[in-house]
Write a protein that holds these residues in place. Structure first.
Motif, short mmCIF file in Angstrom:
data_model
loop_
_atom_site.label_atom_id
_atom_site.label_comp_id
_atom_site.label_asym_id
_atom_site.label_seq_id
_atom_site.Cartn_x
_atom_site.Cartn_y
_atom_site.Cartn_z
N GLN A 173 6.68 3.42 7.75
CA GLN A 173 6.66 4.64 6.95
C GLN A 173 6.93 5.89 7.78
O GLN A 173 7.19 6.95 7.23
CB GLN A 173 5.29 4.81 6.26
CG GLN A 173 4.91 3.67 5.37
CD GLN A 173 4.19 2.54 6.12
OE1 GLN A 173 4.13 2.51 7.34
NE2 GLN A 173 3.68 1.59 5.37
N TRP A 229 3.35 -5.86 7.80
CA TRP A 229 3.39 -4.81 6.78
C TRP A 229 3.82 -5.32 5.42
O TRP A 229 3.92 -4.55 4.47
CB TRP A 229 4.34 -3.69 7.21
CG TRP A 229 3.81 -2.90 8.35
CD1 TRP A 229 2.76 -2.03 8.33
CD2 TRP A 229 4.29 -2.90 9.70
NE1 TRP A 229 2.56 -1.49 9.58
CE2 TRP A 229 3.49 -2.00 10.44
CE3 TRP A 229 5.31 -3.56 10.35
CZ2 TRP A 229 3.69 -1.76 11.78
CZ3 TRP A 229 5.51 -3.32 11.70
CH2 TRP A 229 4.70 -2.43 12.40
N THR A 230 4.12 -6.60 5.30
CA THR A 230 4.59 -7.16 4.03
C THR A 230 3.57 -8.18 3.51
O THR A 230 2.70 -8.62 4.25
CB THR A 230 5.95 -7.87 4.20
OG1 THR A 230 5.78 -9.00 5.06
CG2 THR A 230 6.99 -6.94 4.77
N PRO A 231 3.70 -8.57 2.24
CA PRO A 231 2.77 -9.58 1.71
C PRO A 231 3.19 -11.01 2.07
O PRO A 231 2.70 -11.96 1.48
CB PRO A 231 2.84 -9.34 0.20
CG PRO A 231 4.18 -8.75 -0.03
CD PRO A 231 4.49 -7.95 1.20
N VAL A 248 9.72 -0.93 3.45
CA VAL A 248 9.08 -0.10 2.43
C VAL A 248 9.61 -0.48 1.04
O VAL A 248 8.84 -0.64 0.09
CB VAL A 248 9.30 1.40 2.72
CG1 VAL A 248 8.84 2.27 1.56
CG2 VAL A 248 8.58 1.80 4.00
N VAL A 268 8.16 -3.94 -0.01
CA VAL A 268 6.76 -3.84 -0.42
C VAL A 268 6.65 -3.20 -1.81
O VAL A 268 5.88 -3.65 -2.64
CB VAL A 268 5.95 -3.05 0.63
CG1 VAL A 268 4.57 -2.71 0.11
CG2 VAL A 268 5.86 -3.84 1.92
N GLU A 269 7.45 -2.17 -2.06
CA GLU A 269 7.42 -1.54 -3.38
C GLU A 269 7.92 -2.48 -4.46
O GLU A 269 7.43 -2.44 -5.60
CB GLU A 269 8.25 -0.26 -3.37
CG GLU A 269 7.58 0.87 -2.61
CD GLU A 269 8.44 2.12 -2.54
OE1 GLU A 269 9.57 2.12 -3.10
OE2 GLU A 269 8.00 3.09 -1.92
N TYR A 288 7.43 -5.66 -4.61
CA TYR A 288 6.40 -6.66 -4.89
C TYR A 288 5.05 -6.05 -5.22
O TYR A 288 4.06 -6.75 -5.34
CB TYR A 288 6.27 -7.63 -3.71
CG TYR A 288 7.38 -8.64 -3.69
CD1 TYR A 288 7.28 -9.82 -4.41
CD2 TYR A 288 8.55 -8.40 -2.98
CE1 TYR A 288 8.31 -10.75 -4.41
CE2 TYR A 288 9.59 -9.32 -2.97
CZ TYR A 288 9.46 -10.49 -3.68
OH TYR A 288 10.48 -11.40 -3.68
N THR A 289 4.99 -4.73 -5.37
CA THR A 289 3.75 -4.06 -5.74
C THR A 289 3.57 -4.12 -7.26
O THR A 289 4.48 -3.76 -8.01
CB THR A 289 3.76 -2.59 -5.28
OG1 THR A 289 3.90 -2.57 -3.86
CG2 THR A 289 2.48 -1.88 -5.67
N VAL A 290 2.41 -4.55 -7.69
CA VAL A 290 2.11 -4.64 -9.12
C VAL A 290 1.41 -3.35 -9.52
O VAL A 290 0.37 -2.99 -8.97
CB VAL A 290 1.22 -5.86 -9.43
CG1 VAL A 290 0.86 -5.90 -10.90
CG2 VAL A 290 1.90 -7.13 -8.98
N ARG A 291 1.99 -2.66 -10.47
CA ARG A 291 1.42 -1.40 -10.96
C ARG A 291 0.48 -1.70 -12.12
O ARG A 291 0.72 -2.59 -12.93
CB ARG A 291 2.53 -0.47 -11.44
CG ARG A 291 3.63 -0.26 -10.43
CD ARG A 291 3.34 0.96 -9.61
NE ARG A 291 4.47 1.16 -8.68
CZ ARG A 291 4.31 1.42 -7.42
NH1 ARG A 291 3.11 1.52 -6.91
NH2 ARG A 291 5.35 1.59 -6.64
N SER A 292 -0.58 -0.91 -12.20
CA SER A 292 -1.50 -1.09 -13.32
C SER A 292 -0.89 -0.51 -14.59
O SER A 292 -0.12 0.44 -14.56
CB SER A 292 -2.85 -0.40 -13.02
OG SER A 292 -2.62 0.98 -12.85
#
Length: 96
Positions: A26, A43-45, A77, A80-81, A83-87
């Motif tokens: 970042q 830094w990744t899943p 970055v 990661v975004e 694979y990010t699950v948003r609520s």
């Protein structure tokens, strides 16, 4: 009569080398830094091996220098975004 099997142990690969004092993806210097999949894994899943498989299968953007696959901080970055699950939030009701 069968011939006896060889008792050699399977060939083991050496552990991948990970450089020290890597900039975070970042940060301004980290956005353009080239990480190996094993360095980027923190830094990744994903694990380093899974990330290397993703790059080899060309499922995400990466840098190829003719021999090795690398991933930049900006690509980490973005990965990661992706694979990010948003609520889930309901949209506000309009007063019409």
């Amino acid at each position: 009569m069968t011939t006896p099997r060889a008792t050699q142990s399977p060939r083991k690969r050496p552990a991948p080398k990970i450089r020290e004092n890597l900039p975070a993806p970042q940060t301004p210097e980290g956005l353009l830094f080239h990480y190996t999949p094993y360095e980027a894994a923190q830094w990744t899943p994903f694990s380093g091996r899974t990330l290397a498989d993703i790059l080899a299968a060309k499922k995400t953007d990466y840098v190829f220098n003719g021999r090795d696959n690398y991933i930049t901080g900006a690509q980490i970055v973005a990965l990661v975004e992706a694979y990010t699950v948003r609520s889930f939030s309901k949209p506000a009701k309009s007063a019409a």
